[in-house]
Design an enzyme around this catalytic site. Structure first.
Site, PDB file in Angstrom:
ATOM      1  N   GLU A 238      43.258 -31.443  85.576  1.00 58.34           N
ATOM      2  CA  GLU A 238      43.237 -31.443  86.950  1.00 58.34           C
ATOM      3  C   GLU A 238      44.563 -31.364  87.796  1.00 58.34           C
ATOM      4  OE1 GLU A 238      40.878 -34.378  90.315  1.00 58.34           O
ATOM      5  OE2 GLU A 238      41.830 -35.098  88.378  1.00 58.34           O
TER       6      GLU A 238
ATOM      7  N   LYS B 234      34.845 -29.892  92.808  1.00 63.12           N
ATOM      8  CA  LYS B 234      34.712 -31.388  92.241  1.00 63.12           C
ATOM      9  C   LYS B 234      33.579 -32.010  93.480  1.00 63.12           C
ATOM     10  CE  LYS B 234      37.028 -35.609  91.337  1.00 63.12           C
ATOM     11  NZ  LYS B 234      38.263 -36.181  91.573  1.00 63.12           N
TER      12      LYS B 234
ATOM     13  N   CYS C 255      37.189 -34.849  86.529  1.00 61.48           N
ATOM     14  CA  CYS C 255      37.744 -36.142  86.722  1.00 61.48           C
ATOM     15  C   CYS C 255      36.680 -37.181  86.928  1.00 61.48           C
ATOM     16  CB  CYS C 255      38.825 -36.216  87.469  1.00 61.48           C
ATOM     17  SG  CYS C 255      39.890 -37.839  87.166  1.00 61.48           S
TER      18      CYS C 255
END
Length: 288
Positions: free
Chosen positions: A50, A123, A164
């Protein structure tokens, strides 16, 4: 660092662990060097962490580097790297300017070995937490959450994308499996306290409940913007066993750590046949 024994009969993934900083050009130089090494070792596809190109929580300072995707040079550079080295690339993620011109997107791209873009994912779940250590993170203040899931065909199999904090939401991964995912990418920049407590447990759980390979490449160490990240990039098979893990420790001459891992295309079928969760769900006819 443990590197899996290479075999010629299955494709290999390269996990590239980084300590990205506030200078995109330096980070890009590290990425290109790592991709060259991964390709030379025979990897079919490489995975970055990330915020691979820019990790900077100072919003004013980082704003000078961030633009809309249409005007963004980092992506074009990574397309060129993939084409030059003849390797597929998952970019981990990068910050881009959202269409409202105010907030940002945390976006992953999948790039083919010919340099073409095959997919992107924003995300979905924002890291808004108050940790017991006193750390407070409000990602939603700067970033706009995505709304679409993404699954893409790659040389390793059908890949489901996440980033994440998404790993804490099993319903996302069930959706990805319903769309045909056979392996899952989880690029991350986990904090040290959450990494020590939850990283391995969450990733092994996602592998077991989906019957997918997990490829989770992480940021590691002390960063220029003041944060510290957990590292421990890891590959897990569909049975939940750890295939490879990049440990921390003293740094060498390189600005990255790299490990290759074989992706057995039969492993997903074996795991899902042994514990047929989809069949059990269909038999019960329950929608949760």
């Amino acid at each position: 660092m443990t590197t899996a024994q290479k075999r010629s009969d299955v494709p290999h993934a390269a996990l590239i662990q980084m300590t990205s900083g506030i200078d995109p050009q330096r980070n890009l130089a590290t990425i290109e060097e790592a991709l060259g090494e991964a390709a030379a070792q025979g990897a079919a596809m490489a995975f970055l962490p990330e915020m691979s190109v820019l990790l900077d929580r100072d919003r004013e300072r980082s704003s000078h580097h961030i633009s809309l995707e249409s005007g963004e040079a980092w992506l074009r550079a990574m397309q060129d790297f993939a084409r030059r080295h003849g390797i597929w690339l998952h970019t981990g993620s990068k910050p881009l300017l959202a269409s409202d011109g105010r907030r940002r997107l945390n976006r992953s791209h999948v790039i083919a070995a010919d340099g073409s873009l095959r997919a992107h994912y924003d995300k979905i779940h924002m890291f808004d937490v108050d940790l017991p250590t006193g750390e407070k993170w409000v990602e939603s203040a700067a970033f706009l959450g995505g709304e679409q899931i993404c699954v893409v065909d790659t040389p390793l199999g059908r890949l489901g994308l996440s980033i994440c904090f998404d790993v804490r939401f099993p319903e996302l991964y069930r959706r990805l499996v319903e769309e045909g995912a056979e392996l899952l990418a989880v690029p991350a920049a986990f904090t040290v306290p959450t990494g020590e407590a939850h990283w391995h447990i969450l990733l092994r759980a996602r592998a077991i409940e989906t019957g997918c390979h997990i490829l989770a490449t992480a940021q590691e160490g002390q960063h220029e913007d003041g944060r510290a990240t957990y590292g421990h990039s890891i590959a897990i098979n569909p049975w939940g066993s750890i295939l490879m893990e990049i440990e921390g420790g003293e740094s060498d001459e390189k600005d990255y750590r790299l490990a290759l891992v074989p992706i057995d295309p039969v492993a997903t079928k074996k795991a899902r046949t042994a514990i047929p969760l989809s069949r059990s769900r269909a038999a019960r006819n329950i929608t949760l």
